[in-house]
Design an enzyme around this catalytic site. Structure first.
Site, short mmCIF file in Angstrom:
data_model
loop_
_atom_site.label_atom_id
_atom_site.label_comp_id
_atom_site.label_asym_id
_atom_site.label_seq_id
_atom_site.Cartn_x
_atom_site.Cartn_y
_atom_site.Cartn_z
N GLY A 57 29.84 15.89 -25.52
CA GLY A 57 30.65 14.61 -25.97
C GLY A 57 31.84 14.62 -25.39
N CYS A 84 28.41 22.46 -23.77
CA CYS A 84 29.65 21.87 -23.22
C CYS A 84 30.60 21.68 -24.26
CB CYS A 84 29.38 20.46 -22.63
SG CYS A 84 30.47 19.79 -21.50
N TYR A 85 30.76 20.24 -24.76
CA TYR A 85 31.76 20.00 -26.15
C TYR A 85 31.34 20.82 -27.10
CZ TYR A 85 34.16 17.65 -29.69
OH TYR A 85 35.03 17.33 -30.79
N HIS A 172 25.07 22.15 -18.53
CA HIS A 172 24.23 21.42 -19.18
C HIS A 172 22.84 21.93 -18.65
CE1 HIS A 172 26.67 18.36 -21.05
NE2 HIS A 172 27.39 18.21 -19.94
N GLU A 174 20.22 21.27 -20.18
CA GLU A 174 19.26 20.34 -20.25
C GLU A 174 18.78 19.50 -19.10
OE1 GLU A 174 22.18 20.04 -21.79
OE2 GLU A 174 22.90 18.13 -21.81
N ASP A 230 2.80 1.66 -26.30
CA ASP A 230 3.27 2.09 -27.69
C ASP A 230 2.49 1.33 -28.59
OD1 ASP A 230 5.35 3.38 -26.66
OD2 ASP A 230 6.99 1.72 -26.81
N LYS A 370 8.67 8.79 -25.50
CA LYS A 370 7.79 8.24 -24.85
C LYS A 370 6.74 8.96 -23.96
CE LYS A 370 7.03 3.81 -23.38
NZ LYS A 370 7.05 2.58 -23.97
#
Ligand code: XMP
Length: 514
Positions: A57, A84-85, A172, A174, A230, A370
């Protein structure tokens, strides 16, 4: 729809990677949900989550006004990973210390050393590259923790308290640039939280079909099919569940790409034997759009006309209890720091008002990202070209023709766009470039063909790479591919004498020209 066993909670503190973290967890075949950081320990307990991840954040953990977590979360007895944050907040909350760094801020790829005897870095390499982006750092770890990774400018690149199952990483994990990020995440999910990777798309498909069959019973369902991935996957799930109790209405507004309407019809009618009504409403839409040049007005007209056509057609079908929609998870996830839900930046055609007289709405893809929708589509046997189809805006080619829309302009654009798409596929760019299309610029320019002067249309080519469509970079398409497309358009499409390539990123431009 409660069909999952194990779930992880991703608590959003306003970081830019929140959805990416959730997607990574899902890629490890673990179901997860994103919730705003204000969720309480009681709510977490009630949902029986296996573990919690605090996202990054923009705030400082020592700032009294920054977002904080319910401190009781650390008393529930479930594993917590702070990123992180999130790691800094964990440190501050549990008695450690975070400070701002003035001189040695870290940004980008950073060399990190790991203690591989730790749980999170088990079987990882001792030295590796991680993605850092921070201006604060943990100065003192809380009691019970040990440092498990460090970098030159970050003495606490990771920490863990193995007794209580609390973990913090400054980098990070990710982000793709963190080379072994997925391994660290898997160690947390499988070894700390005890997840068993039970979130699989094949069982999602089977379970959802079973669930839909029970929910719908002998009632009827209506779906607005656009041919996008979708709505196609949503409709097919319902079709597999209740067959001909589902009716799909495909409103062809005449603003689709070349041959697209016929393709949609043949896939769903012939391959899947679905109850499909195709409404050829091109003349109606073009009449409404005649002389309209303002982009938002075009969108509004098309959106309203779509609803009108849909209502007229569905009115002919008698009583239908349910409406099926292809809403996906990013459309419904609540943002972490704002109070309101994220609203899709564009109103999609096919976005029907909820009060059109149905007993209920069926949204089988509400929990999926997605890439998961695509996997489900492949499981269901939808052809690859449709599953991997690039996004296409609801108002279609209307917002790719600058100025007013005429049948001639539409034909020119469809042909030019088809050539571009064909050459992208021939050169293997169709999966690398996230969105690419031709634009009818509305500009006429002077040219020379043979010995004569021409004064004709300019086609622009647009191609972008992006992960979220919020920002995008123009694609570095090889010159020889651009040359081929340009030559073919000039030679094969009449009334075009110039082709240009758009080299603007988003921001400042948008992806579409209107
Ligand atoms: P922009 O042009 O805003 O586009 O950078 C971002 C993404 O949204 C798509 N787009 C739309 N989709 N209705 C839609 O359903 C619309 O009115 C619309 N306008 C843009 C665009 O194609 C890109 O993928």
């Amino acid at each position: 729809m409660e069909i999952k066993n194990e779930a992880i909670l991703v608590m959003d503190f306003g970081g830019q990677y929140t959805q990416l973290i959730a997607r990574r967890v899902r890629e490890c075949n673990v179901y997860c949900e994103i919730k705003p950081y204000k969720i309480t320990a009681e709510e977490i307990k009630a949902k029986n989550y296996r573990g919690v991840i605090f996202t990054g954040g923009p705030n400082s953990a020592y700032d009294a006004n920054g977002p904080k977590c319910d401190p009781k979360i650390f008393e529930i007895g479930i594993p917590v990973l702070g990123i992180c944050y999130g790691a800094q907040l964990m440190a501050e909350t549990l008695g450690g210390k975070v400070t701002g760094v003035n001189d040695n801020k870290e940004y980008g790829k950073t060399d990190v050393e790991f203690d591989t005897s730790s749980l999170m870095f088990h079987s990882a390499q001792e030295k590796n590259i991680c993605w850092m982006s921070h201006t604060d750092r943990i100065e003192e770890i809380p009691h019970g923790f040990k440092i498990t990774a460090m970098s030159k400018d970050c003495p606490v690149a990771a920490m863990e308290d193995i007794k209580r199952n609390f973990f913090g990483v400054q980098f990070h994990l990710e982000v793709q640039h963190t080379v072994e990020g997925m391994l660290y995440l898997k160690n947390f999910l499988y070894n700390a939280c005890g997840c068993t990777a039970d979130w699989q798309m094949d069982s999602f498909v089977t379970d959802t079909i079973k669930y839909l069959r029970e929910k719908i019973g002998d009632k009827k369902v209506l779906c607005a099919l656009s041919g996008g991935v979708d709505s196609s996957v949503a409709a097919l799930l319902v079709h597999k569940a209740v067959g001909k109790q589902l009716t799909c209405i495909f409103v062809d507004h005449g603003l689709l790409r070349k041959d697209e309407g016929d393709q949609v019809e043949s896939i769903f009618r012939q391959q899947f034997d679905m109850n499909l009504i195709r409404v050829n409403a091109k003349d109606r839409f073009l009449a409404k759009l005649a002389g309209v040049t303002e982009p938002e007005k075009k969108r509004k007209i098309i959106g309203e006309e779509f609803i009108r056509v849909f209502e007229e057609e569905s009115g002919k079908l008698g009583k239908i209890e349910y409406l099926c929609q292809g809403t996906i998870y990013p459309d419904v996830v609540e943002s972490g720091v704002g109070e309101s839900a994220v609203i899709k930046s564009h109103h999609n055609v096919g976005g029907l008002p909820e009060d059109v007289g149905f007993e209920g709405i069926i949204e089988p893809l509400r929990d999926l990202f997605k890439d998961e929708v695509r996997k489900a589509g492949l499981e269901l046997g939808i052809p690859e070209f449709l599953v991997w189809r690039q996004p296409f805006p609801g108002p279609g080619l209307a917002i790719r023709i600058m100025g007013d829309i005429t049948e001639d302009k539409l034909d020119i654009l469809k042909d030019a766009d088809a050539i571009m798409r064909e050459e992208f596929a021939n050169n293997g760019l169709d999966r690398q470039v996230n969105q690419y299309f031709a634009v009818m610029t509305g500009i006429k320019s002077v040219g020379v063909m043979g010995d004569g002067r021409t004064y004709d249309n300019t086609i622009a080519l647009r191609a972008v790479t992006t992960s979220d469509f919020m920002t995008a970079d123009w694609a570095r398409v090889p010159y020889d591919v651009l040359e081929k497309i340009s030559n073919r358009i000039i030679n094969e499409v009449k009334n075009v004498n110039r082709v240009v390539y758009d080299i603007t990123s988003k921001p400042p431009a948008t992806i579409e020209w209107e």
